[in-house]
Design a protein around this motif. Structure first.
Motif, PDB file in Angstrom:
ATOM      1  N   LEU A 109     -26.199  34.688  29.076  1.00 29.75           N
ATOM      2  CA  LEU A 109     -24.924  33.980  29.057  1.00 29.75           C
ATOM      3  C   LEU A 109     -23.924  34.780  29.878  1.00 29.75           C
ATOM      4  O   LEU A 109     -23.980  36.013  29.920  1.00 29.75           O
ATOM      5  N   VAL A 110     -22.990  34.075  30.516  1.00 29.85           N
ATOM      6  CA  VAL A 110     -22.001  34.736  31.355  1.00 29.85           C
ATOM      7  C   VAL A 110     -20.663  34.737  30.623  1.00 29.85           C
ATOM      8  O   VAL A 110     -20.049  33.691  30.431  1.00 29.85           O
ATOM      9  N   PHE A 111     -20.218  35.930  30.214  1.00 30.95           N
ATOM     10  CA  PHE A 111     -18.911  36.081  29.615  1.00 30.95           C
ATOM     11  C   PHE A 111     -17.979  36.743  30.639  1.00 30.95           C
ATOM     12  O   PHE A 111     -18.297  36.800  31.823  1.00 30.95           O
ATOM     13  N   ALA A 163     -17.361  38.277  35.866  1.00 27.63           N
ATOM     14  CA  ALA A 163     -18.551  37.923  35.106  1.00 27.63           C
ATOM     15  C   ALA A 163     -19.190  39.145  34.448  1.00 27.63           C
ATOM     16  O   ALA A 163     -19.285  40.218  35.053  1.00 27.63           O
ATOM     17  N   LYS A 164     -19.646  38.958  33.205  1.00 25.87           N
ATOM     18  CA  LYS A 164     -20.409  39.969  32.473  1.00 25.87           C
ATOM     19  C   LYS A 164     -21.598  39.263  31.837  1.00 25.87           C
ATOM     20  O   LYS A 164     -21.426  38.344  31.037  1.00 25.87           O
ATOM     21  N   LEU A 165     -22.814  39.664  32.201  1.00 26.41           N
ATOM     22  CA  LEU A 165     -24.024  39.017  31.703  1.00 26.41           C
ATOM     23  C   LEU A 165     -24.416  39.593  30.347  1.00 26.41           C
ATOM     24  O   LEU A 165     -24.409  40.806  30.144  1.00 26.41           O
ATOM     25  N   LEU A 224     -17.585  40.883  23.093  1.00 30.72           N
ATOM     26  CA  LEU A 224     -17.278  41.276  21.724  1.00 30.72           C
ATOM     27  C   LEU A 224     -16.394  40.263  21.010  1.00 30.72           C
ATOM     28  O   LEU A 224     -16.274  40.309  19.776  1.00 30.72           O
ATOM     29  N   ASP A 225     -15.782  39.335  21.771  1.00 32.71           N
ATOM     30  CA  ASP A 225     -14.981  38.292  21.125  1.00 32.71           C
ATOM     31  C   ASP A 225     -15.843  37.377  20.259  1.00 32.71           C
ATOM     32  O   ASP A 225     -15.342  36.751  19.318  1.00 32.71           O
TER      33      ASP A 225
END
Length: 349
Positions: free
Chosen positions: A228-230, A237-239, A202-203
């Motif tokens: 993308l990996v945030f 990691a959050k995909l 969300l950034d």
């Protein structure tokens, strides 16, 4: 050839030999009924006849058949000995195989322990880099404050994500190299370079709304599934799917001219994003830390000199070749239908 493979081949060879011996034994045992039948038939003839010659002939025939039965018993006994010996060989080889498998597993376990120890060490080093980044961020904000007063300024929004549970990348060096090359470019006063670290999903929207950038630069990890990996709230990691990134670009600033995916396997995202922005750069496969840094730094240097996106892209590839980094075919440039990348200039002289 490894010992494990040697033992496995030995076991297979021995078992094949066992099968042959068991088939031979079955063949010999299969002969017994016919010989017994001949003996029974001869005895019946003896019981029916009074001819001395016939009786003597049948006794000789019985003798021959009994000798054949004895020969079969001897052959079967010999085969049984061989079977017992080879079965012992198989048991011994299987024990050796088991021990070797255990040794190899121990080696892998030890290597994994070393890897985890190295990873923990890198995480500690990264923690130290984050502390040093605070001072660098303050200096960046000071420079950005001065640039806001200059005319015809564009913003490059650098968003980095380096999850704790993923291999650590040298993203701070990439950001530093880009900023240094922009600073040395002819139109440096027209380019604002803004960094966001430990980026969560969300950034992205929040940062775009705040900065209204002309260029968005994603730096970090990507997956082979166009993700993308945030980072999540714990720093892991959050995909984020390609569709979510495209929707984000579509729903945010109309000022976005270029999206730079400096992440592995990002060509699919770049292809889709150009439906909503003028141009995008993605990677056709994995890209190394050094290659990502060298390519990006030279690309933004060319942008800062007022060159077209196409020229900047080609200069980034040239920089990789000059440095002897064999990854010049990894980056790929995509543009919106109907646009000429040679005429697409983001920083005007």
């Amino acid at each position: 050839m490894s010992l494990i493979e040697t033992y496995r081949r030995t076991i297979k060879r021995k078992k094949d030999e066992l099968n042959r011996l068991r088939n031979s034994k079955a063949t010999e045992l299969g002969k017994i009924p016919s010989h017994k039948k001949e003996i029974t038939s001869a005895k019946a003839t003896i019981g029916r006849t009074k001819s001395t010659a016939t009786i003597n002939s049948k006794y000789r025939e019985i003798g021959r058949e009994e000798k054949k039965l004895a020969d079969i018993d001897k052959k079967v006994a010999d085969i049984d000995k061989k079977i017992a010996r080879i079965e012992g060989d198989v048991v011994a080889a299987e024990k050796k195989l088991g021990r070797e498998v255990e040794r190899e597993q121990k080696k892998r376990d030890d290597a994994e322990k070393r890897r985890l120890a190295d990873s923990e060490k890198r995480m500690k080093e990264f923690s130290g880099m984050l502390n040093r980044h605070g001072e660098m961020h303050e200096e960046t904000n000071r420079v950005l404050g001065e640039l806001k007063n200059l005319p015809e300024e564009i913003t490059v929004l650098f968003m980095a994500s380096n999850p704790l549970d993923a291999p650590q990348l040298r993203l701070d060096e990439e950001a530093r190299a880009i900023q240094e090359m922009i600073r040395k470019s002819e139109h440096r006063d027209s380019v604002s370079f803004d960094t966001r670290w430990a980026t969560r999903a969300l950034d992205v929207i929040q940062a775009i709304n705040e900065e209204n950038p002309a260029i968005i630069h994603f730096s970090g990890h990507g997956s082979e599934d166009d993700e993308l990996v945030f980072q999540d709230n714990q720093g892991n990691a959050k995909l984020v799917s390609k569709e979510a990134i495209v929707q984000t670009m579509m729903s945010t600033s109309d000022e976005i001219k270029l999206v730079f995916f400096n992440t592995c396997f990002s060509y699919g995202q770049a292809q889709e994003v150009v439906q909503h922005v003028d141009a995008a750069i993605g990677m056709t496969t994995t890209i190394g830390d050094e290659a990502a840094r060298v390519f990006a730094a030279q690309f933004y240097s060319a942008i800062g000199f007022g060159l077209s996106v196409k020229k900047a892209f080609e200069q980034g590839k040239a920089a990789l070749m000059l440095e002897g980094i064999p990854e010049e075919d990894t980056p790929e440039l995509y543009v919106r239908d109907g646009l000429d990348p040679n005429e697409l200039i983001i920083v005007k002289p």
